[in-house]
Design a protein around this motif. Structure first.
Motif, mmCIF file in Angstrom:
data_model
loop_
_atom_site.group_PDB
_atom_site.id
_atom_site.type_symbol
_atom_site.label_atom_id
_atom_site.label_comp_id
_atom_site.label_asym_id
_atom_site.label_seq_id
_atom_site.Cartn_x
_atom_site.Cartn_y
_atom_site.Cartn_z
ATOM 1 N N ARG A 1 0.624 -2.366 8.932
ATOM 2 C CA ARG A 1 -0.581 -1.564 9.156
ATOM 3 C C ARG A 1 -1.166 -1.781 10.543
ATOM 4 O O ARG A 1 -1.599 -0.832 11.203
ATOM 5 C CB ARG A 1 -1.636 -1.894 8.092
ATOM 6 N N SER B 1 -5.145 6.140 7.565
ATOM 7 C CA SER B 1 -6.528 5.705 7.768
ATOM 8 C C SER B 1 -7.099 5.003 6.536
ATOM 9 O O SER B 1 -8.040 4.207 6.647
ATOM 10 C CB SER B 1 -7.415 6.895 8.139
ATOM 11 N N LEU B 2 -6.557 5.298 5.368
ATOM 12 C CA LEU B 2 -7.057 4.711 4.125
ATOM 13 C C LEU B 2 -6.405 3.364 3.794
ATOM 14 O O LEU B 2 -6.833 2.685 2.860
ATOM 15 C CB LEU B 2 -6.814 5.676 2.965
ATOM 16 N N THR C 1 -5.346 -0.411 3.460
ATOM 17 C CA THR C 1 -6.092 -1.672 3.493
ATOM 18 C C THR C 1 -5.172 -2.891 3.446
ATOM 19 O O THR C 1 -5.614 -4.005 3.729
ATOM 20 C CB THR C 1 -7.071 -1.753 2.316
ATOM 21 N N GLN C 2 -3.909 -2.692 3.069
ATOM 22 C CA GLN C 2 -2.974 -3.801 2.915
ATOM 23 C C GLN C 2 -2.116 -3.972 4.176
ATOM 24 O O GLN C 2 -2.088 -3.106 5.044
ATOM 25 C CB GLN C 2 -2.081 -3.567 1.703
ATOM 26 N N ASP C 3 -1.419 -5.089 4.255
ATOM 27 C CA ASP C 3 -0.646 -5.402 5.462
ATOM 28 C C ASP C 3 0.530 -4.450 5.683
ATOM 29 O O ASP C 3 0.877 -4.139 6.817
ATOM 30 C CB ASP C 3 -0.116 -6.844 5.393
ATOM 31 N N SER D 1 -1.247 1.597 12.971
ATOM 32 C CA SER D 1 -2.620 2.062 13.193
ATOM 33 C C SER D 1 -2.958 2.242 14.669
ATOM 34 O O SER D 1 -3.953 2.885 15.013
ATOM 35 C CB SER D 1 -3.617 1.088 12.550
ATOM 36 N N ASP E 1 0.856 -1.192 0.000
ATOM 37 C CA ASP E 1 0.000 0.000 0.000
ATOM 38 C C ASP E 1 0.892 1.242 0.000
ATOM 39 O O ASP E 1 1.511 1.565 1.021
ATOM 40 C CB ASP E 1 -0.878 -0.008 1.255
#
Length: 295
Positions: A174, A77-78, A80-82, A178, A4
């Motif tokens: 992520r 925040s956007l 989605t991948q590891d 996060s 990502d």
């Protein structure tokens, strides 16, 4: 899972195009790219990205300019991948970047942060070796050869003596990044602040020596401009004071001392004293001297 890649955009359009092109030129196609435009004037970047017609690439534009820290938050925040990368809009991925990060991440799942090998380039894209980078990479960065994992107080001490990381080149798990937020009030040093929060929480960092990223140093960057007017060092003093308290609370007394010493930060300020003298900028000169020799 794809890598990502995010580019928070505000700045030179041509550099931005080079950054996007460097993603498209990867040897490994297992990536997703998101450009987050912080309401930069004009639509040239939008037209450029949308004309690519590549389903792996998306463009998002904010309605109003929110600043670099908030744009970093948006990017994370956007995700989605590891594994997540937030590269600079004036930096360049070398063709092997995705392959190097994917392999390092697969071989070291315990690493929350990956620092790959980096070459420094100037405004024109030519490789350069500034004194500050030489000091940090050869005197401050943890010693060793090959891939190596670093963590704990020793990692914190090295970062507080001199931030030898290249934020735009870093790859993060992520699920690890996060858990943390960028600290408000440190618009230029917020990258170190976030990494230090992760290290204090136990994050492991992998040093991957293979060079796969080109980091651009130039005075037109946000950090470069703040160096020339001296304002960067005000934020650094505030952060190092906070870092000292955080390390002391953790029981990392040596790291706390490193934060209070801030040796390379003081030395860095001294490098700009001749500039302030030549330009007869007394306020800047006073701030630089205070940062170098004050508490």
């Amino acid at each position: 899972m794809a890598l990502d890649i995010f580019i928070p955009y505000w700045g030179d359009v041509n550099y931005m195009k080079q950054a996007v092109d460097s993603v498209l030129a990867q040897d490994n196609d297992d990536w997703l790219l998101t450009v987050v435009d912080d309401a930069y004037p004009g639509n040239e970047v939008r037209r450029y990205v949308e004309a690519l017609s590549d389903e792996r690439v998306r463009y998002l534009r904010k309605e109003t300019n929110e600043g670099i820290t908030e744009n970093f938050r948006t990017c994370i925040s956007l995700a989605t991948q590891d594994i997540v990368v937030v590269m600079g809009c004036d930096d360049v991925l070398l063709p092997n970047f995705v392959a190097v990060i994917q392999k390092a991440g697969a071989n070291h799942p315990e690493a929350a942060i990956i620092q790959p090998g980096v070459q420094v380039i100037d405004e024109g894209g030519n490789e350069t070796k500034p004194l500050t980078d030489l000091v940090k990479q050869h005197m401050v960065k943890p010693r060793g050869r090959g891939q190596r994992l670093v963590r704990g107080e020793q990692l914190a001490i090295s970062l507080l003596h001199g931030d030898w990381l290249y934020w735009p080149s870093l790859a993060f798990r992520r699920d690890s990044i996060s858990k943390f937020d960028f600290r408000d009030g440190f618009p230029v040093i917020q990258d170190l602040a976030l990494v230090m929060d992760m290290v204090l929480d136990g994050a492991v960092l992998l040093i991957e020596p293979e060079v796969c990223f080109a980091y651009r140093r130039h005075t037109r960057s946000a950090s470069g401009a703040k160096l020339l007017d001296g304002s960067r060092f005000e934020g650094e003093r505030d952060y190092f004071a906070l870092a000292a308290k955080l390390c002391d609370a953790k029981g990392w007394s040596r790291a706390g001392r490193a934060a209070r010493l801030r040796l390379t930060s003081r030395a860095h300020a001294l490098l700009y004293v001749p500039y302030a003298l030549r330009r007869r900028r007394s306020d800047t000169l006073k701030g630089l001297v205070n940062h170098a020799f004050g508490k």
